[in-house]
Design a protein around this motif. Sequence first.
Motif, PDB file in Angstrom:
ATOM      1  N   ILE A 293       0.810  -2.201   0.146  1.00  0.00           N
ATOM      2  CA  ILE A 293       0.178   0.020  -0.098  1.00  0.00           C
ATOM      3  C   ILE A 293       0.739   1.319   0.001  1.00  0.00           C
ATOM      4  O   ILE A 293      -0.065   2.574  -0.513  1.00  0.00           O
ATOM      5  N   GLN A 296       0.571   5.228  -1.904  1.00  0.00           N
ATOM      6  CA  GLN A 296      -0.435   5.326  -2.222  1.00  0.00           C
ATOM      7  C   GLN A 296      -1.769   5.832  -1.101  1.00  0.00           C
ATOM      8  O   GLN A 296      -3.328   6.400  -1.620  1.00  0.00           O
ATOM      9  N   LYS A 298      -2.768   4.736   1.250  1.00  0.00           N
ATOM     10  CA  LYS A 298      -3.931   4.334   2.300  1.00  0.00           C
ATOM     11  C   LYS A 298      -3.897   3.813   3.794  1.00  0.00           C
ATOM     12  O   LYS A 298      -3.755   3.550   4.799  1.00  0.00           O
ATOM     13  N   THR A 339      -9.252   4.736   8.294  1.00  0.00           N
ATOM     14  CA  THR A 339      -8.344   4.364   7.483  1.00  0.00           C
ATOM     15  C   THR A 339      -8.577   2.911   6.865  1.00  0.00           C
ATOM     16  O   THR A 339      -9.118   2.579   7.489  1.00  0.00           O
ATOM     17  N   ALA A 340      -8.455   2.915   5.741  1.00  0.00           N
ATOM     18  CA  ALA A 340      -9.234   1.525   4.801  1.00  0.00           C
ATOM     19  C   ALA A 340      -8.668  -0.329   5.453  1.00  0.00           C
ATOM     20  O   ALA A 340      -9.728  -1.193   5.503  1.00  0.00           O
ATOM     21  N   SER A 352      -7.809   9.045   4.087  1.00  0.00           N
ATOM     22  CA  SER A 352      -6.682   8.607   3.865  1.00  0.00           C
ATOM     23  C   SER A 352      -5.693   9.376   5.276  1.00  0.00           C
ATOM     24  O   SER A 352      -5.857   9.684   6.373  1.00  0.00           O
TER      25      SER A 352
END
Length: 368
Positions: A293, A296, A298, A339-340, A352
């Motif tokens: 990741i 990005q 992320k 976050t993701a 993000s």
Amino acid sequence: MSNPSLLILPGDGIGPEVMSEVRKIIDWYGAKRGLTFDVTEDLVGGCAYDAHGTPLTDETMEKAQNVDAVLLGAVGGPKYDNLDFSVKPERGLLRLRKEMDLYANLRPAQCFDALADFSSLKADVVGGLDIMIIRELTSGVYFGEPRGIHKEGNERVGVNTQRYTESEIARVARSAFELARRRNNKVCSMEKANVMESGVLWRQVVTEVHAAEYADVELSHMYADAGAMQLTRWPKQFDVIVTDNLFGDLLSDLAAMLTGSLGMLPSASLGAPMANGRPKALYEPVHGSAPDIAGQGKANPIACILSFAMALRYSFDQGDEATRLEKAVETVLADGLRTADLMGPEGGAPVSTTQMGDAIVSALDASL
Ligand code: NAD
């Protein structure tokens, strides 16, 4: 009096991304709390190899020995996988730990209520969990001699040696008792005294240090295998756990994952007190450089931010400010920001890396 000094080593992969968010927090403390750090930044890991042909230069090592605390992001990545073992990015981190003689590795397992459903255990078992595992980091079976693989007759034999000296056990026991005094005054020491002589000595020395210097702290002993069971059954029974290098490696990973994502886990590695009374110290998130990741936007910056909170508490005597920062993280999570890596099966829109950092800075503002 001069400002406290901090060496920042962002490293590789997501290291620089999460460290940028920590820099915002450091700036906030300077601007809003009058807490200014003398910050220097340098290279470690793959980026140091690219620039200097070594994962840690002697100059950087020297700087690390002379600051009040080191804050590291992460090292490594696929680009460096085929390098010779002696110059792999991880060697930079290992050199820091070894030459700074960081013998006490602190791994908190803390469960924010907003993430209790994220654990593999039931929410009531982990909700509000706040324990600390102290792992002996510089001795034990990972370092003991003799070691190696040799031939005996027709077959190969692998050998490692579990070895602890009295003083190695005593100093990490002291770290645990000191820490317990700043928390809930309770230490559980784990070994395998039922089957290992090193475990018998471990129990004796911990008991002696306790009786001589820390009788005010509640001390219990547990076999490490039973400890693993108890950690998954009812982890809230513990406050500080102290254990050796091998058992600590396993138990700290187990305890950490009770609380959910790798992106949330800070750590500290402490050594002997320096002339100014502060321990030698390296703070770093538990996660690696996450090449999948990197770049990005992320990455979850919370593990690195909470590592700085540990620095505030253990290196800079700013326990109240550390609590302020931890509460800011809690507020942001309670507000639903994720976050993701923290997205549950119900989905939603992740924020993000920079949005998470900015939200924590806003929560710090709101705390004033
Ligand atoms: P990793 O911790 O980098 O990643 C494991 C998984 O967790 C990946 O899917 C990653 O995307 C995710 N993840 C990790 N941190 C995250 C964060 N902050 N936010 C969101 N997701 C996150 O472990 P790995 O993949 O086994 O190793 C990758 C590289 O990192 C390797 O080169 C390894 O040697 C190195 N490494 C370094 C350290 C360190 O610097 N202390 C520790 C472990 C691994």
